[in-house]
Design an enzyme around this catalytic site. Sequence first.
Site, PDB file in Angstrom:
ATOM      1  N   PRO A   2       0.164  -3.606  -0.677  1.00  0.00           N
ATOM      2  CA  PRO A   2      -0.291  -2.238  -0.969  1.00  0.00           C
ATOM      3  C   PRO A   2      -1.547  -2.253  -1.842  1.00  0.00           C
ATOM      4  O   PRO A   2      -1.590  -2.941  -2.852  1.00  0.00           O
ATOM      5  CB  PRO A   2       0.887  -1.628  -1.741  1.00  0.00           C
ATOM      6  N   GLU A   3      -2.559  -1.545  -1.405  1.00  0.00           N
ATOM      7  CA  GLU A   3      -3.788  -1.431  -2.181  1.00  0.00           C
ATOM      8  C   GLU A   3      -3.859  -0.044  -2.807  1.00  0.00           C
ATOM      9  O   GLU A   3      -2.958   0.772  -2.630  1.00  0.00           O
ATOM     10  CB  GLU A   3      -4.986  -1.689  -1.254  1.00  0.00           C
TER      11      GLU A   3
END
Length: 270
Positions: A2-3
């Site tokens: 996840p960014e």
Amino acid sequence: MPELPEVETTVRGLARYLERERIARVAVNRPDLRRAFPVELAQTLTGATVIGLGRRAKYGLVHTDRLATLVFHLGMSGRWRIDPGEIGKHDHLVLETAAGHVLALCDPRRFGSVDLVDTARLDEWPGIAALGPEPLGPDFTPAHLERGLAGRAAPIKTLLLDQRIVAGLGNIYVCEALFRARIDPRKAAGKVSRPALDRLVPAIRAVLGEAIEAGGSTLRDYAQPSGQLGYFAERFDVYDREGVPCSCGSIVRRVVQGGRSTWFCAKCQR
Ligand SMILES: [Zn+2]
């Protein structure tokens, strides 16, 4: 992994169920993720009302009326499941709201983290204290970058991943923003011109904003137990596209910088 856009999308999704809601029940189903859950976690959150949510870099923030903020990081594989049909073995923290919604933090690889931080001193918390400005916030400007990069010989790509210069930017969005700003990722950071930095700041904001927007359109999927965070691969110009023609006709190349892959077009990016 996840960014920043996925974390932002997650926080917005959680807000629908948590904002101004009371947490009626808390289950902590194992002692730790990357590090131990705070011992007072269940006691502090049970009966607390959520007064707001936010994000700092890749940390999600859930502010409560107990002067404490729950700070979560999704690590490599974390995501929140909303109203799952049943609690699975990877649902390590489960919150139930007074309205009856169940929010489960699912993290199979357990590289994520959960902390309780004094809300008034959040800026001094070690995970946050050294961070540079938010890329979508008002303090992230070409002038800020110019000061931070002055005299630095390291490649611009590598320094954009340095959280002290700008917070929360990951590999995908750095590669994409450098392409849009037409900057060679291998260039010494201190040698990147001011006009190039003037292009880079809006390019970073644009790639992040578009990813958040795309995630926002799938927010309803968060109600599904199988809901995925959503990555936006079809939108990438260079990321993970080694050997594929760029829109200019040249071939996208990959190099390794600081142990991370960088994709770029040597014709478009100078
Ligand atoms: Zn090109």
